[in-house]
Motif scaffolding. Structure first.
Motif, short mmCIF file in Angstrom:
data_model
loop_
_atom_site.label_atom_id
_atom_site.label_comp_id
_atom_site.label_asym_id
_atom_site.label_seq_id
_atom_site.Cartn_x
_atom_site.Cartn_y
_atom_site.Cartn_z
N PHE A 1 35.03 -3.95 -6.57
CA PHE A 1 34.75 -2.74 -5.79
C PHE A 1 34.37 -1.59 -6.71
N LYS A 2 33.96 -0.47 -6.11
CA LYS A 2 33.60 0.73 -6.87
C LYS A 2 34.48 1.89 -6.42
N VAL A 3 34.72 2.82 -7.35
CA VAL A 3 35.49 4.03 -7.05
C VAL A 3 34.69 5.24 -7.51
N ARG A 4 34.65 6.26 -6.66
CA ARG A 4 33.97 7.52 -7.03
C ARG A 4 34.89 8.68 -6.70
N VAL A 5 35.12 9.57 -7.68
CA VAL A 5 36.00 10.73 -7.47
C VAL A 5 35.25 11.98 -7.94
N PRO A 6 35.24 13.05 -7.11
CA PRO A 6 34.55 14.27 -7.54
C PRO A 6 35.39 15.10 -8.51
N GLY A 7 34.72 15.97 -9.25
CA GLY A 7 35.42 16.97 -10.04
C GLY A 7 35.91 18.08 -9.12
N THR A 8 36.75 18.94 -9.65
CA THR A 8 37.31 20.03 -8.84
C THR A 8 37.35 21.34 -9.61
N ASP B 1 30.27 18.80 -6.75
CA ASP B 1 29.43 17.61 -7.00
C ASP B 1 29.32 17.25 -8.47
N TYR B 2 30.46 17.02 -9.11
CA TYR B 2 30.54 16.32 -10.40
C TYR B 2 31.26 15.02 -10.08
N PHE B 3 30.95 13.94 -10.80
CA PHE B 3 31.55 12.66 -10.40
C PHE B 3 32.04 11.80 -11.57
N LEU B 4 33.16 11.13 -11.31
CA LEU B 4 33.64 10.03 -12.13
C LEU B 4 33.46 8.78 -11.27
N GLU B 5 32.63 7.83 -11.74
CA GLU B 5 32.38 6.60 -10.98
C GLU B 5 32.67 5.39 -11.85
N MET B 6 33.19 4.33 -11.22
CA MET B 6 33.50 3.11 -11.98
C MET B 6 33.39 1.87 -11.11
N GLU B 7 33.09 0.77 -11.79
CA GLU B 7 33.10 -0.55 -11.15
C GLU B 7 34.38 -1.24 -11.58
N VAL B 8 35.07 -1.86 -10.63
CA VAL B 8 36.36 -2.49 -10.91
C VAL B 8 36.33 -3.93 -10.41
N GLU B 9 36.86 -4.85 -11.19
CA GLU B 9 36.95 -6.24 -10.74
C GLU B 9 38.15 -6.93 -11.35
N GLU B 10 38.63 -7.94 -10.65
CA GLU B 10 39.71 -8.77 -11.20
C GLU B 10 39.24 -9.43 -12.48
N ALA C 1 40.22 16.66 -4.83
CA ALA C 1 39.54 15.45 -5.34
C ALA C 1 39.70 14.29 -4.37
N ILE C 2 40.84 14.22 -3.69
CA ILE C 2 41.09 13.14 -2.73
C ILE C 2 40.34 13.39 -1.42
N TRP D 1 26.32 28.30 -23.94
CA TRP D 1 26.74 28.18 -22.54
C TRP D 1 25.66 27.45 -21.75
N THR D 2 26.11 26.60 -20.82
CA THR D 2 25.16 26.02 -19.85
C THR D 2 25.52 26.56 -18.47
N ILE D 3 24.55 26.58 -17.58
CA ILE D 3 24.82 26.98 -16.20
C ILE D 3 24.18 25.97 -15.26
N GLU D 4 24.95 25.55 -14.25
CA GLU D 4 24.46 24.60 -13.26
C GLU D 4 24.83 25.09 -11.87
N LYS D 5 23.97 24.80 -10.92
CA LYS D 5 24.24 25.16 -9.52
C LYS D 5 24.83 23.95 -8.82
N LYS D 6 26.03 24.09 -8.25
CA LYS D 6 26.70 22.98 -7.59
C LYS D 6 27.07 23.35 -6.15
N LYS D 7 27.09 22.35 -5.29
CA LYS D 7 27.54 22.53 -3.91
C LYS D 7 28.95 21.96 -3.78
N ILE D 8 29.62 22.32 -2.69
CA ILE D 8 30.93 21.73 -2.39
C ILE D 8 30.73 20.26 -2.04
N ASN D 9 31.57 19.40 -2.63
CA ASN D 9 31.56 17.98 -2.25
C ASN D 9 32.50 17.82 -1.05
#
Length: 297
Positions: free
Chosen positions: A5-12, A28-37, A136-137, A282-290
């Motif tokens: 399965f896959k898991v995706r969690v946003p930043g906060t 809308d920042y993300f940590l995503e991963m693929e998980v398997e037995e 995040a949840i 410094w960097t600047i990015e425009k983000k929306k609410i996830n």
């Protein structure tokens, strides 16, 4: 064939002005991963062995922590992180996303036995700060309160017209250091300032009424003490005000700063040019609410 399965969690972004330790939002920042037995526990990043030792890996820690609350043992597994654009130690919930991911992995292998309230409880026990893990949840903007026995949270109606202009410097700031500068006691007037504004700030976000946002974000509990740890932070807030933002705040414990505004490319470019003049990068990015929060699929 084992479970895959896959898991995706946003930043906060937490500590929103006067919402210190109680108001946070998923972005809308993300940590995503693929998980398997697997036949052994392994962590990878884009197919290459993960550079952090397993005992220091927060995802692994959260899986082990959750296992203590499960009836059955989970199998060995392989985790491959395929995306992580949440900056580390910048006040954007990188540790929260790892903790939530670990809890969700353990729960999935156990047959989804934990309900979402229990998942939130475990995450707060591990992280200590509900204003990061709870958004995040669940996604969106969330108001939280907790003590050692109880966690209460409420999602706010999030209007889609608000943009978060996220300004990230090339230096880190640890939560421990950011907390160490806070006083041991406060003036009653400063506490009243925050209490009175918090209710109105939540109301403003819920109704999408932003005309008093800067005043309502005006905190006296944590931000005044942290400006000195974040080079040029007060100058950046002044620039943001000059170019017409609705308000500003320090994200989490910092050093990331956030300007709130409508979708405005001219504002983005003006701020980018001003940030380029500063001694730090410094960097600047425009983000929306996830709005979706953590997902397992």
């Amino acid at each position: 064939m084992g479970l895959k399965f896959k898991v995706r969690v946003p930043g906060t972004s937490a500590n929103i002005g006067v919402g210190y330790d109680c108001l946070g939002v998923a972005l809308d920042y993300f940590l995503e991963m693929e998980v398997e037995e697997s036949d052994k526990i392994e962590f990878f990043e884009n197919g290459k062995p993960f550079p952090i030792p397993i005992e220091e890996n927060l995802i692994f820690e959260a899986i082990k922590y959750t296992e203590k609350h499960l009836v059955k043992n989970i199998p060995s597994y392989k985790v491959n992180i395929t995306r992580n654009d949440i900056p580390i130690s910048r006040g954007l919930g990188s540790s929260s996303s790892a903790i939530v991911a670990g809890i969700l992995i353990a729960n999935k292998f156990a047959g989804d036995v934990l309900d979402v309230d229990k998942i939130a409880e475990l995450a707060v026990e591990m992280e200590g700060h509900p204003d990061n893990v709870v958004p995040a949840i669940f996604g969106g903007m969330v108001l939280t309160a907790h003590d050692k026995d109880k966690l209460v949270y409420s999602s706010l109606l999030s209007s889609d017209d608000l943009c978060f202009y996220v300004m990230i410097p090339d230096f880190k700031l640890s939560t421990e250091k950011a907390r160490s500068v806070l006083p041991n006691s406060y003036l009653v007037s400063d506490v009243i300032n925050n209490m009175s504004k918090l209710g109105l700030l939540v109301n403003a976000f819920s109704k999408g009424e932003y005309q008093n946002l800067r005043f309502l974000l005006g905190d006296k509990i944590h931000q005044p003490y942290r400006f000195a740890l974040i080079n040029d932070s007060e100058k950046i807030f002044e620039m943001s005000k000059k170019y017409g933002a609705l308000g500003e705040y320090i994200s989490g414990a910092g050093p990331t700063l956030i300007s709130l505004n409508y979708d405005n490319d001219e504002f983005l470019e003006n701020m980018r040019k001003e940030l380029e003049k500063l001694p730090d990068k410094w960097t600047i990015e425009k983000k929306k609410i996830n709005l979706y929060g953590a997902e397992v699929f």
